[in-house]
Design a protein around this motif. Structure first.
Motif, PDB file in Angstrom:
ATOM      1  N   CYS A 143       0.844  -1.192   0.000  1.00  0.00           N
ATOM      2  CA  CYS A 143       0.000   0.000   0.000  1.00  0.00           C
ATOM      3  C   CYS A 143       0.882   1.245   0.000  1.00  0.00           C
ATOM      4  CB  CYS A 143      -0.924   0.008   1.218  1.00  0.00           C
ATOM      5  SG  CYS A 143      -0.069   0.181   2.799  1.00  0.00           S
ATOM      6  N   CYS A 144       0.296   2.371  -0.356  1.00  0.00           N
ATOM      7  CA  CYS A 144       0.995   3.649  -0.290  1.00  0.00           C
ATOM      8  C   CYS A 144       1.184   4.039   1.172  1.00  0.00           C
ATOM      9  CB  CYS A 144       0.191   4.714  -1.030  1.00  0.00           C
ATOM     10  SG  CYS A 144       0.894   6.377  -0.922  1.00  0.00           S
ATOM     11  N   LEU A 145       2.325   4.625   1.494  1.00  0.00           N
ATOM     12  CA  LEU A 145       2.597   5.039   2.866  1.00  0.00           C
ATOM     13  C   LEU A 145       1.982   6.388   3.211  1.00  0.00           C
ATOM     14  CD1 LEU A 145       6.377   4.029   3.045  1.00  0.00           C
ATOM     15  CD2 LEU A 145       4.434   2.811   4.054  1.00  0.00           C
ATOM     16  N   THR A 146       1.450   7.080   2.197  1.00  0.00           N
ATOM     17  CA  THR A 146       1.040   8.471   2.375  1.00  0.00           C
ATOM     18  C   THR A 146      -0.439   8.718   2.107  1.00  0.00           C
ATOM     19  OG1 THR A 146       3.261   9.073   1.598  1.00  0.00           O
ATOM     20  CG2 THR A 146       1.663  10.840   1.738  1.00  0.00           C
ATOM     21  N   TYR A 160      -5.230   5.762   5.936  1.00  0.00           N
ATOM     22  CA  TYR A 160      -5.398   6.015   7.366  1.00  0.00           C
ATOM     23  C   TYR A 160      -6.872   6.044   7.764  1.00  0.00           C
ATOM     24  CZ  TYR A 160      -0.479   6.846   6.917  1.00  0.00           C
ATOM     25  OH  TYR A 160       0.850   6.667   6.647  1.00  0.00           O
ATOM     26  N   GLU A 161      -7.721   6.457   6.853  1.00  0.00           N
ATOM     27  CA  GLU A 161      -9.160   6.367   7.115  1.00  0.00           C
ATOM     28  C   GLU A 161      -9.574   4.903   7.264  1.00  0.00           C
ATOM     29  OE1 GLU A 161     -10.893   8.347   3.810  1.00  0.00           O
ATOM     30  OE2 GLU A 161      -9.993  10.297   4.293  1.00  0.00           O
ATOM     31  N   HIS A 162      -9.055   4.069   6.387  1.00  0.00           N
ATOM     32  CA  HIS A 162      -9.370   2.638   6.443  1.00  0.00           C
ATOM     33  C   HIS A 162      -8.822   2.014   7.729  1.00  0.00           C
ATOM     34  CE1 HIS A 162     -10.084  -1.438   4.992  1.00  0.00           C
ATOM     35  NE2 HIS A 162      -8.833  -1.734   5.279  1.00  0.00           N
ATOM     36  N   LEU A 163      -7.573   2.323   8.069  1.00  0.00           N
ATOM     37  CA  LEU A 163      -6.979   1.770   9.278  1.00  0.00           C
ATOM     38  C   LEU A 163      -7.756   2.182  10.524  1.00  0.00           C
ATOM     39  CD1 LEU A 163      -3.158   2.242   8.602  1.00  0.00           C
ATOM     40  CD2 LEU A 163      -4.412   0.088   8.687  1.00  0.00           C
ATOM     41  N   ASN A 198       4.651   6.893   8.703  1.00  0.00           N
ATOM     42  CA  ASN A 198       3.569   5.915   8.638  1.00  0.00           C
ATOM     43  C   ASN A 198       3.425   5.142   9.943  1.00  0.00           C
ATOM     44  OD1 ASN A 198       3.123   2.751   8.062  1.00  0.00           O
ATOM     45  ND2 ASN A 198       1.736   3.951   6.775  1.00  0.00           N
ATOM     46  N   VAL A 199       4.521   4.605  10.452  1.00  0.00           N
ATOM     47  CA  VAL A 199       4.414   3.785  11.663  1.00  0.00           C
ATOM     48  C   VAL A 199       4.042   4.652  12.860  1.00  0.00           C
ATOM     49  CG1 VAL A 199       6.846   3.882  12.427  1.00  0.00           C
ATOM     50  CG2 VAL A 199       5.469   1.828  12.847  1.00  0.00           C
ATOM     51  N   ARG A 200       4.462   5.898  12.842  1.00  0.00           N
ATOM     52  CA  ARG A 200       4.066   6.825  13.905  1.00  0.00           C
ATOM     53  C   ARG A 200       2.553   7.063  13.871  1.00  0.00           C
ATOM     54  NH1 ARG A 200       7.033  10.722  12.299  1.00  0.00           N
ATOM     55  NH2 ARG A 200       8.911  10.144  13.462  1.00  0.00           N
ATOM     56  N   ARG A 201       2.022   7.280  12.670  1.00  0.00           N
ATOM     57  CA  ARG A 201       0.581   7.510  12.533  1.00  0.00           C
ATOM     58  C   ARG A 201      -0.218   6.255  12.870  1.00  0.00           C
ATOM     59  NH1 ARG A 201      -0.933  10.738   7.096  1.00  0.00           N
ATOM     60  NH2 ARG A 201      -2.984  10.625   8.122  1.00  0.00           N
ATOM     61  N   THR A 212       0.597   3.905  15.000  1.00  0.00           N
ATOM     62  CA  THR A 212       0.603   3.768  16.457  1.00  0.00           C
ATOM     63  C   THR A 212      -0.368   4.749  17.099  1.00  0.00           C
ATOM     64  OG1 THR A 212       2.945   3.131  16.325  1.00  0.00           O
ATOM     65  CG2 THR A 212       2.089   3.724  18.494  1.00  0.00           C
ATOM     66  N   THR A 213      -0.392   5.969  16.580  1.00  0.00           N
ATOM     67  CA  THR A 213      -1.312   6.986  17.103  1.00  0.00           C
ATOM     68  C   THR A 213      -2.764   6.574  16.905  1.00  0.00           C
ATOM     69  OG1 THR A 213       0.297   8.752  16.693  1.00  0.00           O
ATOM     70  CG2 THR A 213      -2.012   9.401  16.899  1.00  0.00           C
ATOM     71  N   ILE A 214      -3.076   6.007  15.740  1.00  0.00           N
ATOM     72  CA  ILE A 214      -4.450   5.558  15.467  1.00  0.00           C
ATOM     73  C   ILE A 214      -4.862   4.459  16.446  1.00  0.00           C
ATOM     74  CG2 ILE A 214      -5.871   4.296  13.797  1.00  0.00           C
ATOM     75  CD1 ILE A 214      -4.383   5.868  11.596  1.00  0.00           C
ATOM     76  N   ILE A 215      -3.968   3.517  16.699  1.00  0.00           N
ATOM     77  CA  ILE A 215      -4.283   2.443  17.653  1.00  0.00           C
ATOM     78  C   ILE A 215      -4.585   3.026  19.024  1.00  0.00           C
ATOM     79  CG2 ILE A 215      -3.311   0.481  18.909  1.00  0.00           C
ATOM     80  CD1 ILE A 215      -1.772  -0.200  16.310  1.00  0.00           C
ATOM     81  N   HIS A 216      -3.740   3.931  19.482  1.00  0.00           N
ATOM     82  CA  HIS A 216      -3.920   4.480  20.829  1.00  0.00           C
ATOM     83  C   HIS A 216      -5.080   5.464  20.909  1.00  0.00           C
ATOM     84  CE1 HIS A 216       0.431   3.295  21.982  1.00  0.00           C
ATOM     85  NE2 HIS A 216      -0.437   2.379  22.362  1.00  0.00           N
ATOM     86  N   LYS A 217      -5.484   6.020  19.787  1.00  0.00           N
ATOM     87  CA  LYS A 217      -6.682   6.860  19.778  1.00  0.00           C
ATOM     88  C   LYS A 217      -7.910   6.032  20.138  1.00  0.00           C
ATOM     89  CE  LYS A 217      -9.741   9.362  16.610  1.00  0.00           C
ATOM     90  NZ  LYS A 217      -9.944   9.791  15.194  1.00  0.00           N
ATOM     91  N   HIS A 218      -8.000   4.838  19.580  1.00  0.00           N
ATOM     92  CA  HIS A 218      -9.163   3.982  19.823  1.00  0.00           C
ATOM     93  C   HIS A 218      -8.989   3.084  21.045  1.00  0.00           C
ATOM     94  CE1 HIS A 218     -11.174   5.108  16.099  1.00  0.00           C
ATOM     95  NE2 HIS A 218     -10.028   4.949  15.458  1.00  0.00           N
ATOM     96  N   ASP A 219      -7.746   2.813  21.410  1.00  0.00           N
ATOM     97  CA  ASP A 219      -7.485   1.870  22.502  1.00  0.00           C
ATOM     98  C   ASP A 219      -6.244   2.337  23.265  1.00  0.00           C
ATOM     99  OD1 ASP A 219      -7.629  -0.327  24.124  1.00  0.00           O
ATOM    100  OD2 ASP A 219      -7.712  -1.794  22.498  1.00  0.00           O
ATOM    101  N   PRO A 220      -6.376   3.365  24.089  1.00  0.00           N
ATOM    102  CA  PRO A 220      -5.214   4.032  24.698  1.00  0.00           C
ATOM    103  C   PRO A 220      -4.314   3.126  25.533  1.00  0.00           C
ATOM    104  CG  PRO A 220      -7.201   5.355  24.970  1.00  0.00           C
ATOM    105  CD  PRO A 220      -7.642   4.031  24.448  1.00  0.00           C
ATOM    106  N   LYS A 221      -4.865   2.086  26.138  1.00  0.00           N
ATOM    107  CA  LYS A 221      -4.075   1.251  27.041  1.00  0.00           C
ATOM    108  C   LYS A 221      -3.467   0.026  26.352  1.00  0.00           C
ATOM    109  CE  LYS A 221      -6.717   2.577  31.153  1.00  0.00           C
ATOM    110  NZ  LYS A 221      -7.527   2.087  32.307  1.00  0.00           N
TER     111      LYS A 221
END
Length: 381
Positions: free
Chosen positions: A195-198, A203-206, A252-255, A257-266
């Motif tokens: 997939c494209c990294l940008t 990111y909407e899909h993820l 990409n990997v930073r974003r 990780t941020t998406i995961i913690h947005k929905h599941d902080p712990k």
């Protein structure tokens, strides 16, 4: 083509030809292959190499041990090269016989054409003086086979080559030479596509997927699948950013990780080691990545756990990630049946490394016959 070991110990038996190509053109090679009683059919390849040894194609041909005359294809982009060397034949010996016929190389037309933000289609007159407009001069140009054969989400090496249809009031004359620019996907091995990294849609899909996973599964940890990313950095979104592929992957990997913690902080987060490891794949000249992958590790938060599978440079790799504050899981089994030796090597490499949390049994072949033996060796004092 047979008796592969005669003439060289490696058992390489190949036809080689230097071929002139046009830079930044998509090419397709078609050949017919017949085989009989071949023992290493997976090592029959068509390989396109540049003058500096870079491979331009990685898709498997899929020749069977015994088959009648069968048509096979490879597709590649010449990138900035005007000459390539084409190898056809057997790597690494084995037994059996191949017959090869009707080899043809030609410029392709929009195989696996990609249409999305960052992947525009541009059509001009042959001299580039007139730019034609999609919708005004030609109908929307799409390849209905891209990512859809035999089911949605699946990519094949060869797709149809869609015709460009003119509108009723087009300024283009039927049969007129044109210069056409487009972007296309590249398959690796057996249908792998990166997939494209940008692209914003990624990111909407993820985000939607993580939200659903949290709602329905609520895992304690998420395992990100950044692993062997063999094509990256070519579209206008990526190239236009002015960043290297390593910097794009770090973003990409930073974003992610941020998406995961947005929905599941712990929740905990784990990622494979290789694409962030300077002793492994985070380097220059990696497959069809557009630029260096160095620096990709800068996008990893220290809280991300590394699943380390760099058995070739275990000591250096473990030390590198430990030095950046990461806990690690040792992926210490990859279908090597000398289990004790493999565990011993990893144990010695990790003896002075802090933060080793666990070991992982990682089989490519769905073979769990060594699982108990592996567990016993790992638990051994």
């Amino acid at each position: 083509m047979s008796r592969f070991l005669e003439g060289n110990d490696a058992g390489n038996c190949r036809i080689v030809k230097a071929v002139a190509v046009k830079p930044w053109h998509q090419y397709v090679m078609t050949l017919w292959v017949k085989s009989k009683s071949v023992t290493r059919n997976e090592d029959f390849h068509v390989q396109v190499l540049t003058d500096n040894g870079r491979a331009l194609n990685y898709a498997n041909l899929g020749v069977k041990p015994t088959q009648g005359w069968t048509e096979h294809h490879i597709v590649f982009n010449s990138l900035d090269h005007d000459t390539v060397r084409v190898y056809i034949g057997q790597w690494g010996g084995g037994e059996g016989t191949y017959w090869i016929d009707d080899v043809e190389l030609r410029v392709a037309g929009a195989i696996n054409l990609i249409r999305r933000e960052g992947c525009p289609v541009r059509v001009t007159s042959a001299d580039g003086k007139i730019e034609y407009e999609e919708g005004r001069d030609f109908k929307r140009w799409v390849n209905e086979d891209t990512g859809m054969k035999p089911w949605p989400g699946n990519f094949t090496v060869m797709t149809g080559e869609p015709a460009m249809l003119l509108t009723a009031n087009s300024r283009i004359v039927d049969g007129q030479p044109l210069a056409v620019s487009y972007y296309h996907a590249v398959t690796v091995y057996d249908g792998q596509v990166a997939c494209c990294l940008t692209a914003p849609g990624l990111y909407e899909h993820l985000s939607r997927q993580i939200e659903l996973i949290k709602r329905h599964i609520a895992p304690r940890r998420y395992f990100m699948q950044h692993d062997e990313l063999r094509v990256a950095g070519w579209c206008e979104l990526c190239a236009g950013s002015g960043k290297t592929a390593g910097q794009l992957l770090a973003d990409n990997v930073r974003r992610c990780t941020t998406i995961i913690h947005k929905h599941d902080p712990k929740a905990g987060v784990i990622v494979w080691s290789d694409m962030f490891d300077p002793h492994h794949n985070a380097r220059d000249n990696y497959y069809l990545v557009s630029s260096t992958l160095a620096g990709s590790w800068e996008g990893l938060d220290p809280s991300v756990v590394i699943a380390n599978w760099n058995g070739g440079h275990a000591g250096e790799s473990l030390e590198f990630f430990a030095g950046r504050g990461h806990h690690q899981v040792i992926a210490g089994y990859y279908d090597q049946h000398d289990v004790a030796r493999g565990v011993k090597r990893w144990r010695e490499s990790s003896a002075d490394i802090n933060g080793i949390d666990a070991w992982m049994y990682t089989t490519w072949h769905q073979d769990y016959s060594d699982l108990e033996k592996f567990a016993q060796e790992v638990r051994r004092p």
